[in-house]
Design a protein around this motif. Structure first.
Motif, PDB file in Angstrom:
ATOM      1  N   UNK A   1      -3.828  -8.661  64.861  1.00  0.00           N
ATOM      2  CA  UNK A   1      -4.690  -8.580  65.197  1.00  0.00           C
ATOM      3  C   UNK A   1      -5.767  -9.985  63.466  1.00  0.00           C
ATOM      4  N   UNK A   2      -4.921  -9.108  62.459  1.00  0.00           N
ATOM      5  CA  UNK A   2      -5.276  -9.723  61.300  1.00  0.00           C
ATOM      6  C   UNK A   2      -4.634 -11.112  60.596  1.00  0.00           C
ATOM      7  N   UNK A   3      -3.489 -11.570  61.871  1.00  0.00           N
ATOM      8  CA  UNK A   3      -2.981 -12.866  60.917  1.00  0.00           C
ATOM      9  C   UNK A   3      -3.507 -13.636  62.649  1.00  0.00           C
TER      10      UNK A   3
ATOM     11  N   UNK B   1     -18.808   0.801  66.852  1.00  0.00           N
ATOM     12  CA  UNK B   1     -18.014  -0.841  66.082  1.00  0.00           C
ATOM     13  C   UNK B   1     -19.097  -1.835  67.253  1.00  0.00           C
ATOM     14  N   UNK B   2     -19.409  -2.910  66.129  1.00  0.00           N
ATOM     15  CA  UNK B   2     -19.762  -4.163  66.915  1.00  0.00           C
ATOM     16  C   UNK B   2     -21.199  -2.964  67.451  1.00  0.00           C
TER      17      UNK B   2
ATOM     18  N   UNK C   1     -12.302  -6.614  64.189  1.00  0.00           N
ATOM     19  CA  UNK C   1     -11.173  -6.489  64.084  1.00  0.00           C
ATOM     20  C   UNK C   1     -10.224  -5.404  63.775  1.00  0.00           C
ATOM     21  N   UNK C   2     -10.137  -6.373  62.179  1.00  0.00           N
ATOM     22  CA  UNK C   2      -9.830  -5.778  61.231  1.00  0.00           C
ATOM     23  C   UNK C   2      -9.545  -4.601  60.333  1.00  0.00           C
ATOM     24  N   UNK C   3      -8.788  -4.021  59.607  1.00  0.00           N
ATOM     25  CA  UNK C   3      -8.979  -2.771  58.723  1.00  0.00           C
ATOM     26  C   UNK C   3      -9.191  -3.282  57.580  1.00  0.00           C
TER      27      UNK C   3
ATOM     28  N   UNK D   1     -13.126  14.723  62.670  1.00  0.00           N
ATOM     29  CA  UNK D   1     -13.147  12.502  63.112  1.00  0.00           C
ATOM     30  C   UNK D   1     -11.340  12.805  62.530  1.00  0.00           C
ATOM     31  N   UNK D   2     -10.753  11.550  62.996  1.00  0.00           N
ATOM     32  CA  UNK D   2      -9.512  11.634  62.765  1.00  0.00           C
ATOM     33  C   UNK D   2      -9.504  10.485  62.402  1.00  0.00           C
ATOM     34  N   UNK D   3      -9.302  10.247  61.142  1.00  0.00           N
ATOM     35  CA  UNK D   3      -8.817   8.614  60.677  1.00  0.00           C
ATOM     36  C   UNK D   3      -7.826   8.471  60.029  1.00  0.00           C
ATOM     37  N   UNK D   4      -7.367   7.541  59.750  1.00  0.00           N
ATOM     38  CA  UNK D   4      -6.115   6.292  59.780  1.00  0.00           C
ATOM     39  C   UNK D   4      -6.223   5.215  59.100  1.00  0.00           C
ATOM     40  N   UNK D   5      -5.280   3.860  58.850  1.00  0.00           N
ATOM     41  CA  UNK D   5      -5.226   3.289  58.917  1.00  0.00           C
ATOM     42  C   UNK D   5      -4.435   2.655  60.016  1.00  0.00           C
ATOM     43  N   UNK D   6      -4.865   1.320  60.572  1.00  0.00           N
ATOM     44  CA  UNK D   6      -4.496   1.154  61.649  1.00  0.00           C
ATOM     45  C   UNK D   6      -2.792   1.244  61.939  1.00  0.00           C
TER      46      UNK D   6
END
Lengths: 516, 316
Positions: A164-166, A445-446, A191-193, A304-309
C-alpha cells in the motif's frame, strides 16, 4: 499559539494582514448547498506555492466538498476560485488539471496487473505522432517522477506485487505526471503504518521544497502537526480557525474541531470487574501468518493487540472468526474446545467481528440500517422461514437508540451515514446477536475524534456487561487509554505483554518494531 | 403497506414509475389498435409471455444474487428431452416429474459449480449451455417427441379452469410464489444481502453459498416448467427449444430493475417488464409488423428504457 484568523467574515482583513495571501490557489466566499445541507458556507481558504496547508475537521465539516470544488468534481453555488488573485473557472476535473491542480484521492485507483509506469500514465500515455504508445519514454518519465519524490521503485514492476505505501507513492506520481502546481491529498496516510507514514511525509516535504503547494487533509492530528505550515480547521461547513503551525497542540486543534473543550479521555473504568476466561488459545498455528499463539481473553476485558503491518495481528483475529482455518492448536470458548471452519461457526458460537474495512466487509452499504443491524439474526427473526419485519424493527430500533446511532431514516441505505455511525451499525449487528466475544479490527480508522471517543466508550460499556473484547489497532495511544492489557506481536508471534500499569508508548513501539 | 414498501432494495418509487410506463403503453396500444383492449387479446398477451416470463423470474433471482445464468434455454430443452424419454409410457406425471427433476439437477450443478467450486457463473453456465444442449440432442437423437396423447401434460399448456387458461394460472402462481419468497421470507433478506455484498454477508454469518445454490436450482427448475408449457402448446418436445432465451430473459430482468452487479431488482419489476415485452409484441402483431422488424423494435425499446432508467437514477 499561532492563531492568525478567526471566522470567515474576517477573512478580508486576514488577506491583507498576511500580505501575500492573494498568491497561490484560493477560494473566496464560496458556498455549496446540497439538499437539506449547507455543505460550504462562505468559505475562504488558500494555499501558496511551497507550503503544506493542512485541512482538518470532523466528518461532515465540509473538507471533502471544498476539495471537490477545487478539483472540479463539484461546482460551488457561489463564490470564486482564485489563482494568483485571478478568478478561474473549474467546471470539471480536466479543467482543474489544466490550471495545475491535481488531487490524490483517499481510495486507490490502480490497475493491479499493470506496471508502475503504466499506472502513472494511465489514460495519459506518451505517444508518437501516429498515436503509438511510447513505452520507452513512459518508463523514463516514470523513473524521473519517482526520482523527484526520491523513492526507489522499478517503474517496470507490476503494481500488484507492491504494498500500500508504494501504491500511495504511485498515486502521487500519477498526480505529478500532469505537472501540477498544487496537489490536494485526501488522507494519504490512512492505509499506511507508522514507518511508511514517515517516508511519505518526507516525500511531501520534498514536493513542498521544490515549490508545490499542498493541501493536506487528514484525521491524524500528530501527522498534521508534523508536516503542515498552516492548519485550517473546518466545522459545520465554515472555516473555524487557521493556525500557523508554531506551538500549536493537538488539543488546540481538537477543541477547534468540536467547537468546545474535549476531554481526551477514552473513559477507562478502573473499577470494572474482569471475569473468567472467555476465550483461550493454546499453541495456535497458521504458519507463516502466525505461530505458537497462547493467550487468554477474559470476559469484561479489553485486550489490545498491536504490531506493525504484517506482524500477524489481523491474521490472528481473522482466524478467530473462522475466516482462515486453524492449522494446529486449540481454541477454547468458555472452556470448551471449538472448531471454527467458517464465519458461520464463529457467529453461532457467539463471536462477533468488526472488520477494519467497514465499507466492503462490515456493512452492506446499499441496505438499510435496520437490515444491517439485523443481518446476523435473519434466521432468529424468522418463523418457519417467514421473516418478522416488525420484530426486526423493534429489536434493531432499540439498538439504534441504545448506541445513539444518528440516523434520520433507518430505512435508508447505510452508505449515507457518517463513518462513526457506520461503525456503530457494524457493532450493533453483533449486539443484536448477543455476542459474548467481540473482535475489533482498527475500530476507529477513518472516523473523527468525537466518534472515536464514542466508539471507545461503547466498547467500555460492553465490557461492563461482561463482553470480552479484543482490539487490533495501530493507534497505540488509543489502545493505551482504553485497554486493560496489550499484547505485542512481531513476525507472527506474541513477543510481549503489557499490563495497564506498565503501559509505555516508547517501550511498546520498540517491542513491535525491534529488529526490523 | 409501509412494511411492503421498506423491505425491498428498490424503492416503491421505481416500481411505480415503471407501472406508469406500462399503463401508458397499454393506453397507447389500445388507441393504436382497437383490437388490443379485448378480453381475448389480453389473455393472448399474458399467454405469450408465460414461457419467457417464468424463465425471467429465475434469471432475476440469480441476478439479484449477483450471478448470471446463461444456460436457461439449453437447460429447458435438456429437461424437456429428459422427460420425452418417457413420453410413450402414457403417464403424464412421469414425464412431468422427470422434466422438472432434470431442470432442477441441471440448476443444482450450476449452483454447485459457482458456489462450491468457485467457477465464475458466466463460465459455468456457458459450459452448461453447451453441455445441456448437446446432451438434449444425444438422448433424443435430435428427434422431437410428441406428448399429445398425455392428457394432463397437454392440459397444463392448453387447458382452462373456469375459463382461465391453465398456463396463465401456472405463471401467476409462480410469480406469486417467488414474489412472496423474496418479500416475506428470510430467504429474500439473505438474497439481497448476498447480492449486494457477498463478503459482508458472509462475515455476518449468512451462508452465501447456500443462497447461490438455491437461486441456480430454482432457475433450472423454472426453465423446466417453461419447457412443459411451451412443449404442450406446440404439441411437440423439441431439442432445439429455447435457443436465445437467455438473452431475452436477461433483458427482461434488467428492464425490470435487476443489475448485472447484483443486489438490485424485484419480482414485481420483472413481471411488469415481461408484460411490457408482451404488450409490445402483441401490438406489433396486431399491426401486422414482420417478426424480424418486431425484434428490432423490441430490442431498441428495451435499450432505451434501460437508458432512461439509468438517467433517472443518476438524477436522484
Amino acid at each position: 499559539m499561532g492563531l492568525v484568523s478567526t471566522k470567515t467574515d474576517e477573512s478580508e482583513k486576514n488577506r491583507t494582514a498576511e500580505g501575500n495571501l492573494g498568491e497561490g490557489l484560493g477560494v473566496h466566499h464560496i458556498s455549496k448547498h446540497y439538499p437539506g445541507v449547507l455543505a460550504l458556507d462562505e468559505v475562504s481558504f488558500n494555499v501558496q506555492r511551497g507550503e503544506v496547508h493542512a485541512l482538518v475537521g470532523q466528518n461532515g465539516a465540509g473538507k471533502s466538498t471544498l476539495m471537490a470544488v477545487l478539483s472540479g468534481s463539484q461546482q460551488a453555488d457561489k463564490g470564486d476560485i482564485l489563482l494568483d488573485d485571478i478568478p478561474i473557472e473549474i467546471s470539471d476535473p480536466s479543467s482543474a488539471r489544466r490550471h495545475g491542480i491535481a488531487i490524490v484521492h483517499q481510495e486507490f485507483a490502480l490497475c493491479p496487473n499493470m506496471s508502475v509506469a503504466q499506472n502513472i500514465f494511465v489514460g495519459n500515455e506518451p505517444h508518437n505522432a501516429l498515436g503509438v504508445v511510447d513505452f520507452g519514454r513512459m518508463r523514463t518519465e516514470a523513473a524521473r517522477l519517482l526520482d523527484q519524490v526520491q523513492v526507489e521503485l522499478d517503474p517496470g514492476v507490476q503494481v500488484e506485487r507492491l504494498g500500500v505505501s508504494e501504491w500511495q507513492v504511485i498515486e502521487i506520481c500519477k498526480a505529478l505526471s500532469g505537472n501540477p502546481q498544487f496537489i490536494i491529498m485526501d488522507e494519504p496516510t490512512a492505509a499506511l503504518n507508522d514507518h511508511r507514514v514517515k517516508d511519505l511525509l518526507d516525500v511531501i516535504r520534498r514536493l513542498r521544497d521544490v515549490g508545490h503547494g499542498i493541501v493536506y487533509i487528514s484525521h491524524k492530528l500528530s501527522e498534521v502537526l508534523e508536516i503542515a505550515d498552516r492548519i485550517t480547521v473546518m466545522r459545520d461547513g465554515k472555516i473555524d480557525k487557521t493556525f500557523i503551525n508554531k506551538g500549536v497542540s493537538e488539543s488546540d486543534l481538537v477543541n477547534a474541531m468540536i467547537g468546545g473543550t474535549f476531554e481526551k479521555q477514552y473513559h477507562h473504568n478502573e473499577q470494572k470487574k474482569i471475569g473468567q476466561v472467555a476465550l483461550e488459545l493454546s499453541g495456535v498455528n497458521d504458519p507463516p501468518r502466525f505461530s505458537d499463539i497462547n493467550l487468554q481473553l477474559h470476559s469484561g476485558e479489553i485486550l489490545g493487540l498491536t504490531g506493525i503491518l504484517g506482524a500477524g495481528c489481523q491474521d490472528l483475529v481473522r482466524t478467530l472468526f473462522g475466516i482462515n482455518p486453524v492449522v494446529s492448536g486449540e481454541i477454547r470458548l468458555g472452556g470448551e474446545v471449538i472448531q471454527l471452519k467458517n464465519p458461520q461457526d464463529a457467529v453461532l458460537r457467539g463471536i462477533g467481528y468488526i472488520p477494519a474495512d467497514r465499507k466492503h466487509e462490515g456493512l452492506v452499504l446499499s441496505l438499510s440500517t435496520y437490515d444491517n443491524v439485523g443481518m446476523s439474526i435473519i434466521d432468529r427473526l424468522s418463523n418457519l422461514g417467514l421473516f418478522g419485519y416488525a420484530r426486526q424493527r423493534a429489536l434493531t430500533g432499540d439498538l439504534i437508540e441504545k448506541l445513539s446511532i444518528k440516523v434520520s431514516n433507518p430505512k435508508a441505505p447505510v452508505k449515507n451515514l457518517s463513518g462513526g455511525n457506520q461503525q456503530k451499525v457494524s457493532v450493533a449487528k453483533w449486539l443484536a446477536r448477543g455476542c459474548k466475544v467481540l473482535l475489533f479490527e482498527e475500530p476507529t480508522r477513518g472516523i473523527d475524534v468525537e466518534a472515536k471517543a464514542q466508539i471507545w466508550r461503547l466498547i467500555n460499556a460492553l465490557t461492563e456487561e461482561g463482553v470480552a473484547v479484543m482490539v487490533v489497532s495501530s493507534e497505540l495511544p488509543e489502545l493505551m487509554q482504553a485497554c486493560d492489557r496489550i499484547l505485542v506481536m512481531r513476525r507472527g508471534r506474541i513477543v510481549d505483554q503489557f499490563a495497564r500499569n506498565d503501559f509505555d508508548e516508547a517501550e511498546i513501539s520498540m517491542r513491535a518494531a525491534a529488529d526490523i | 403497506m409501509i412494511d411492503l414498501v421498506q423491505r425491498s432494495a428498490i424503492s416503491i418509487g421505481e416500481t411505480f414509475w415503471f407501472l406508469i410506463l406500462f399503463f401508458g403503453l397499454v393506453l397507447a396500444a389500445s388507441l393504436i389498435s382497437p383490437a388490443f383492449l379485448t378480453f381475448d387479446n389480453l389473455q393472448n398477451v399474458i399467454r405469450a409471455i408465460t414461457v419467457i416470463g417464468i424463465i425471467s423470474l429465475g434469471m432475476s433471482l440469480v441476478m439479484i444474487a449477483g450471478e448470471i445464468d446463461l444456460s436457461v434455454g439449453s437447460v429447458a430443452a435438456f429437461a424437456g428431452m429428459a422427460g420425452a424419454q418417457f413420453v410413450d409410457g402414457d403417464s403424464s406425471l412421469v414425464v412431468i416429474s422427470v422434466t422438472l427433476g432434470a431442470g432442477l439437477v441441471a440448476g443444482l450443478i450450476n449452483g454447485l459449480g459457482v458456489a462450491v467450486f468457485g467457477v465464475s457463473s458466466l463460465i459455468m453456465t456457458l459450459g452448461t449451455l453447451a453441455i445441456a444442449r448437446a446432451l438434449g440432442n444425444v438422448i433424443s437423437r435430435g428427434q422431437a417427441a410428441y406428448p399429445t396423447n398425455l392428457e394432463f401434460y397437454m392440459f397444463l399448456a392448453r387447458g382452462k379452469i373456469l375459463g382461465m387458461p391453465v398456463p396463465i394460472i401456472i405463471f401467476l402462481i409462480v410469480v406469486a410464489g417467488v414474489w412472496a419468497l423474496v418479500r416475506f421470507f428470510s430467504f429474500g433478506r439473505k438474497l439481497y444481502a448476498v447480492g449486494s455484498n457477498p463478503r459482508a454477508a458472509g462475515l455476518s454469518g449468512i451462508n452465501s453459498r447456500l443462497i447461490k445454490i438455491q437461486v441456480f436450482t430454482l432457475s433450472g427448475l423454472f426453465a423446466a416448467i417453461a419447457n412443459l408449457l411451451q412443449s404442450g402448446r406446440l404439441g411437440q418436445i423439441d431439442p432445439a427449444m429455447g435457443g436465445g432465451y437467455e438473452l431475452t430473459a436477461i433483458a427482461i430482468a434488467v428492464l425490470g430493475g435487476a443489475s448485472l452487479f447484483g443486489g438490485r431488482g424485484t419480482i414485481e419489476g420483472t413481471l411488469i417488464a415481461a408484460l411490457i415485452i408482451g404488450v409490445l409484441n402483441n401490438l406489433l402483431n396486431l399491426l401486422g409488423v414482420s417478426i424480424y422488424i418486431q425484434q428490432v423494435v423490441v430490442a431498441g425499446i428495451i435499450v432505451s428504457i434501460v437508458y432512461l432508467n439509468g438517467l433517472r437514477a443518476d438524477q436522484q
